[in-house]
Design a protein around this motif. Structure first.
Motif, PDB file in Angstrom:
ATOM      1  N   GLU A   1      -1.407  -5.531  14.868  1.00  0.00           N
ATOM      2  CA  GLU A   1      -2.020  -4.244  14.554  1.00  0.00           C
ATOM      3  C   GLU A   1      -0.961  -3.183  14.252  1.00  0.00           C
ATOM      4  OE1 GLU A   1      -4.785  -3.348  17.679  1.00  0.00           O
ATOM      5  OE2 GLU A   1      -6.139  -4.994  17.124  1.00  0.00           O
ATOM      6  N   ALA A   2       0.185  -3.267  14.937  1.00  0.00           N
ATOM      7  CA  ALA A   2       1.271  -2.321  14.657  1.00  0.00           C
ATOM      8  C   ALA A   2       1.792  -2.500  13.235  1.00  0.00           C
ATOM      9  CB  ALA A   2       2.399  -2.506  15.663  1.00  0.00           C
ATOM     10  N   ALA A   3       1.828  -3.752  12.764  1.00  0.00           N
ATOM     11  CA  ALA A   3       2.322  -4.028  11.416  1.00  0.00           C
ATOM     12  C   ALA A   3       1.422  -3.424  10.344  1.00  0.00           C
ATOM     13  CB  ALA A   3       2.429  -5.546  11.201  1.00  0.00           C
ATOM     14  N   ALA A   4       0.165  -3.182  10.692  1.00  0.00           N
ATOM     15  CA  ALA A   4      -0.793  -2.645   9.709  1.00  0.00           C
ATOM     16  C   ALA A   4      -0.794  -1.128   9.648  1.00  0.00           C
ATOM     17  CB  ALA A   4      -2.199  -3.135  10.051  1.00  0.00           C
ATOM     18  N   ARG A   5      -0.235  -0.464  10.651  1.00  0.00           N
ATOM     19  CA  ARG A   5      -0.339   0.996  10.713  1.00  0.00           C
ATOM     20  C   ARG A   5       0.455   1.683   9.613  1.00  0.00           C
ATOM     21  NH1 ARG A   5       0.790   0.364  16.478  1.00  0.00           N
ATOM     22  NH2 ARG A   5      -1.202  -0.079  17.480  1.00  0.00           N
ATOM     23  N   LEU A   6      -0.151   2.722   9.063  1.00  0.00           N
ATOM     24  CA  LEU A   6       0.494   3.527   8.019  1.00  0.00           C
ATOM     25  C   LEU A   6       0.476   4.976   8.488  1.00  0.00           C
ATOM     26  CD1 LEU A   6      -1.442   2.025   4.954  1.00  0.00           C
ATOM     27  CD2 LEU A   6       0.720   1.220   5.901  1.00  0.00           C
TER      28      LEU A   6
ATOM     29  N   ILE B   1       0.834  -1.202   0.000  1.00  0.00           N
ATOM     30  CA  ILE B   1       0.000   0.000   0.000  1.00  0.00           C
ATOM     31  C   ILE B   1       0.873   1.257   0.000  1.00  0.00           C
ATOM     32  CG2 ILE B   1      -1.619   1.361   1.395  1.00  0.00           C
ATOM     33  CD1 ILE B   1      -2.849  -1.343   2.296  1.00  0.00           C
ATOM     34  N   THR B   2       1.897   1.271   0.846  1.00  0.00           N
ATOM     35  CA  THR B   2       2.754   2.468   0.937  1.00  0.00           C
ATOM     36  C   THR B   2       3.530   2.715  -0.343  1.00  0.00           C
ATOM     37  OG1 THR B   2       4.595   1.198   1.908  1.00  0.00           O
ATOM     38  CG2 THR B   2       3.014   2.207   3.433  1.00  0.00           C
ATOM     39  N   GLU B   3       3.808   1.654  -1.100  1.00  0.00           N
ATOM     40  CA  GLU B   3       4.593   1.793  -2.323  1.00  0.00           C
ATOM     41  C   GLU B   3       3.736   1.942  -3.570  1.00  0.00           C
ATOM     42  OE1 GLU B   3       7.106  -1.638  -2.316  1.00  0.00           O
ATOM     43  OE2 GLU B   3       8.445  -0.848  -0.753  1.00  0.00           O
ATOM     44  N   ALA B   4       2.421   1.847  -3.437  1.00  0.00           N
ATOM     45  CA  ALA B   4       1.534   1.907  -4.608  1.00  0.00           C
ATOM     46  C   ALA B   4       1.507   3.313  -5.198  1.00  0.00           C
ATOM     47  CB  ALA B   4       0.130   1.476  -4.221  1.00  0.00           C
ATOM     48  N   PRO B   5       1.639   3.450  -6.528  1.00  0.00           N
ATOM     49  CA  PRO B   5       1.555   4.771  -7.167  1.00  0.00           C
ATOM     50  C   PRO B   5       0.218   5.456  -6.897  1.00  0.00           C
ATOM     51  CG  PRO B   5       2.358   3.109  -8.711  1.00  0.00           C
ATOM     52  CD  PRO B   5       1.900   2.366  -7.503  1.00  0.00           C
ATOM     53  N   GLN B   6      -0.864   4.651  -6.877  1.00  0.00           N
ATOM     54  CA  GLN B   6      -2.201   5.158  -6.533  1.00  0.00           C
ATOM     55  C   GLN B   6      -2.726   4.324  -5.366  1.00  0.00           C
ATOM     56  OE1 GLN B   6      -4.090   4.832 -10.518  1.00  0.00           O
ATOM     57  NE2 GLN B   6      -4.351   7.056 -10.384  1.00  0.00           N
ATOM     58  N   PRO B   7      -2.462   4.748  -4.137  1.00  0.00           N
ATOM     59  CA  PRO B   7      -2.845   3.937  -2.980  1.00  0.00           C
ATOM     60  C   PRO B   7      -4.352   3.787  -2.847  1.00  0.00           C
ATOM     61  CG  PRO B   7      -2.072   6.099  -2.292  1.00  0.00           C
ATOM     62  CD  PRO B   7      -1.792   5.997  -3.754  1.00  0.00           C
ATOM     63  N   PRO B   8      -4.802   2.701  -2.236  1.00  0.00           N
ATOM     64  CA  PRO B   8      -6.242   2.486  -2.070  1.00  0.00           C
ATOM     65  C   PRO B   8      -6.840   3.484  -1.083  1.00  0.00           C
ATOM     66  CG  PRO B   8      -4.987   0.844  -0.854  1.00  0.00           C
ATOM     67  CD  PRO B   8      -4.000   1.602  -1.672  1.00  0.00           C
ATOM     68  N   GLN B   9      -8.160   3.582  -1.120  1.00  0.00           N
ATOM     69  CA  GLN B   9      -8.869   4.510  -0.227  1.00  0.00           C
ATOM     70  C   GLN B   9      -8.968   3.959   1.192  1.00  0.00           C
ATOM     71  OE1 GLN B   9     -12.698   5.015  -2.091  1.00  0.00           O
ATOM     72  NE2 GLN B   9     -11.756   5.260  -4.100  1.00  0.00           N
ATOM     73  N   ALA B  10      -9.059   2.627   1.324  1.00  0.00           N
ATOM     74  CA  ALA B  10      -9.290   2.028   2.647  1.00  0.00           C
ATOM     75  C   ALA B  10      -8.458   0.761   2.830  1.00  0.00           C
ATOM     76  CB  ALA B  10     -10.773   1.699   2.824  1.00  0.00           C
ATOM     77  N   TRP B  11      -8.069   0.517   4.086  1.00  0.00           N
ATOM     78  CA  TRP B  11      -7.234  -0.633   4.462  1.00  0.00           C
ATOM     79  C   TRP B  11      -7.801  -1.173   5.768  1.00  0.00           C
ATOM     80  CZ3 TRP B  11      -4.583  -4.722   4.847  1.00  0.00           C
ATOM     81  CH2 TRP B  11      -3.456  -4.948   5.645  1.00  0.00           C
ATOM     82  N   VAL B  12      -8.340  -2.405   5.725  1.00  0.00           N
ATOM     83  CA  VAL B  12      -9.031  -2.986   6.876  1.00  0.00           C
ATOM     84  C   VAL B  12      -8.339  -4.276   7.308  1.00  0.00           C
ATOM     85  CG1 VAL B  12     -11.209  -3.917   7.755  1.00  0.00           C
ATOM     86  CG2 VAL B  12     -11.235  -2.010   6.128  1.00  0.00           C
ATOM     87  N   LEU B  13      -8.024  -4.365   8.598  1.00  0.00           N
ATOM     88  CA  LEU B  13      -7.426  -5.561   9.184  1.00  0.00           C
ATOM     89  C   LEU B  13      -8.388  -6.126  10.217  1.00  0.00           C
ATOM     90  CD1 LEU B  13      -4.826  -7.360   9.594  1.00  0.00           C
ATOM     91  CD2 LEU B  13      -4.242  -5.798  11.471  1.00  0.00           C
ATOM     92  N   VAL B  14      -8.591  -7.456  10.200  1.00  0.00           N
ATOM     93  CA  VAL B  14      -9.452  -8.112  11.193  1.00  0.00           C
ATOM     94  C   VAL B  14      -8.574  -8.846  12.192  1.00  0.00           C
ATOM     95  CG1 VAL B  14     -11.292  -9.793  11.581  1.00  0.00           C
ATOM     96  CG2 VAL B  14     -11.353  -8.331   9.558  1.00  0.00           C
ATOM     97  N   THR B  15      -8.668  -8.456  13.474  1.00  0.00           N
ATOM     98  CA  THR B  15      -7.895  -9.083  14.543  1.00  0.00           C
ATOM     99  C   THR B  15      -8.863  -9.517  15.649  1.00  0.00           C
ATOM    100  OG1 THR B  15      -7.492  -7.052  15.832  1.00  0.00           O
ATOM    101  CG2 THR B  15      -5.975  -7.513  14.027  1.00  0.00           C
ATOM    102  N   ALA B  16      -8.353  -9.711  16.858  1.00  0.00           N
ATOM    103  CA  ALA B  16      -9.195 -10.102  18.000  1.00  0.00           C
ATOM    104  C   ALA B  16      -8.390  -9.998  19.279  1.00  0.00           C
ATOM    105  CB  ALA B  16      -9.682 -11.544  17.813  1.00  0.00           C
ATOM    106  N   TYR B  17      -9.087 -10.153  20.412  1.00  0.00           N
ATOM    107  CA  TYR B  17      -8.492 -10.384  21.730  1.00  0.00           C
ATOM    108  C   TYR B  17      -8.318  -9.165  22.615  1.00  0.00           C
ATOM    109  CZ  TYR B  17      -6.128 -13.433  25.094  1.00  0.00           C
ATOM    110  OH  TYR B  17      -5.798 -14.189  26.198  1.00  0.00           O
ATOM    111  N   TYR B  18      -8.969  -9.227  23.784  1.00  0.00           N
ATOM    112  CA  TYR B  18      -8.725  -8.334  24.912  1.00  0.00           C
ATOM    113  C   TYR B  18      -8.346  -9.207  26.111  1.00  0.00           C
ATOM    114  CZ  TYR B  18     -10.985  -4.432  22.465  1.00  0.00           C
ATOM    115  OH  TYR B  18     -11.308  -3.438  21.568  1.00  0.00           O
TER     116      TYR B  18
END
Length: 292
Positions: free
Chosen positions: A138-143, A93-110
């Protein structure tokens, strides 16, 4: 929209793909094997992000697979399957010439607790293997500072036909051998698969949605014993044979058994505030649809 979905061939991914296509979106899956409307992870690494408007990542080994022993080898697979896929998509995503509008990650756990209530502002923490994994995931997904809108959906136990948690529970319950796990007093955050897919689609489509959403049903507090009674009722069976903690620990390992024996009270405060409307807000109706 053109949506790229990592891990789209699994239980949740299949439901999400069907929903997105039904809404008129074009879906491309990232998977190990090539095929129609697919690209491989190797191709993604070599060629970068294909032209798309949104990206979702659902990839990851099933932590509660009862056929896998909870040893160092499997723990590495659980971690790598989540971190590597997320890092690869975030980098693309960070390297894309035209980055996407949205980036969604599904995780879990408290953190498991018999008293605490968690909403989307609650900290994840770093207190055991799973919390450490989710923090790193979740840290790996942050931009930071990126134009792409970023959303994390923290999912509860997913209920649906043909897979997920129910797949391992139905036989004993159909035989009248079901019951609560351990004490049964632990909280049981759940969500119907239609709503988990719906929340992800909502996050993709609604431009005002960002940050963390709790992917759990808004029903009043549900314990594991409540869930066992509701599932038995949906099947027309009794539910009075508890599954002892020692058996759960023997099957899943002590560390992994915590996920089943110690629950969390999770509320979808921000999810509701964004305007998402649940198809299955109540447990009884959700389970009747699943077992019908």
């Amino acid at each position: 929209m053109r949506v790229l979905v990592g891990g789209g061939t699994g239980f949740v991914g299949t439901a999400l793909t069907q929903l997105l296509r039904a809404r008129g979106h074009e879906v491309t899956l990232v998977s190990r094997q090539p095929g129609p409307s697919r690209i491989t992870w190797d191709a993604l690494a070599k060629s970068g992000l294909p032209s798309c408007d949104a990206v979702v990542n659902l990839a990851g080994e099933n932590i509660l697979n009862p056929l896998r022993r909870w040893n160092e080898t499997f723990q590495k697979e659980v971690v790598q399957s989540r971190l590597e896929s997320t890092q690869m998509l975030a980098k693309a995503i960070t390297e894309a010439p035209q980055p996407p509008q949205a980036w969604v990650l599904v995780t879990a756990y408290y953190r498991p607790s018999l008293t605490a209530e968690y909403d989307e502002d609650s900290p994840g923490g770093d207190f055991d293997f799973f919390s450490n994994l989710v923090t790193r995931w979740e840290a790996a997904a942050r931009l930071p500072g990126h134009s792409t809108r970023q959303v994390v959906v923290r999912s509860g136990v997913v209920l649906g036909r043909g897979g997920g948690a129910i797949g391992h529970m139905l036989l004993p319950f159909r035989l009248g051998l079901g019951g609560p796990i351990g004490s049964g007093q632990q909280f049981f955050p759940w969500i119907h698969i239609v709503d988990l897919a719906g929340i992800v689609a909502h996050a993709l489509e609604a431009n005002h949605v960002q940050g963390i959403l709790n992917g759990v049903a808004p029903a009043p507090t549900t314990t594991n014993a409540d869930f066992a009674r509701a599932l038995a009722s949906a099947l027309g069976r009794p539910a009075f044979i508890p599954l002892p903690s020692i058996v759960v620990q023997a099957v899943f390992g002590r560390e992994r058994a915590i996920m089943l024996l110690e629950g969390q009270k999770v509320v979808p405060r921000r999810t509701l505030a964004t305007g998402y409307q649940y198809s299955f807000p109540e447990l009884g109706a959700a389970l009747k649809e699943v077992v019908a």
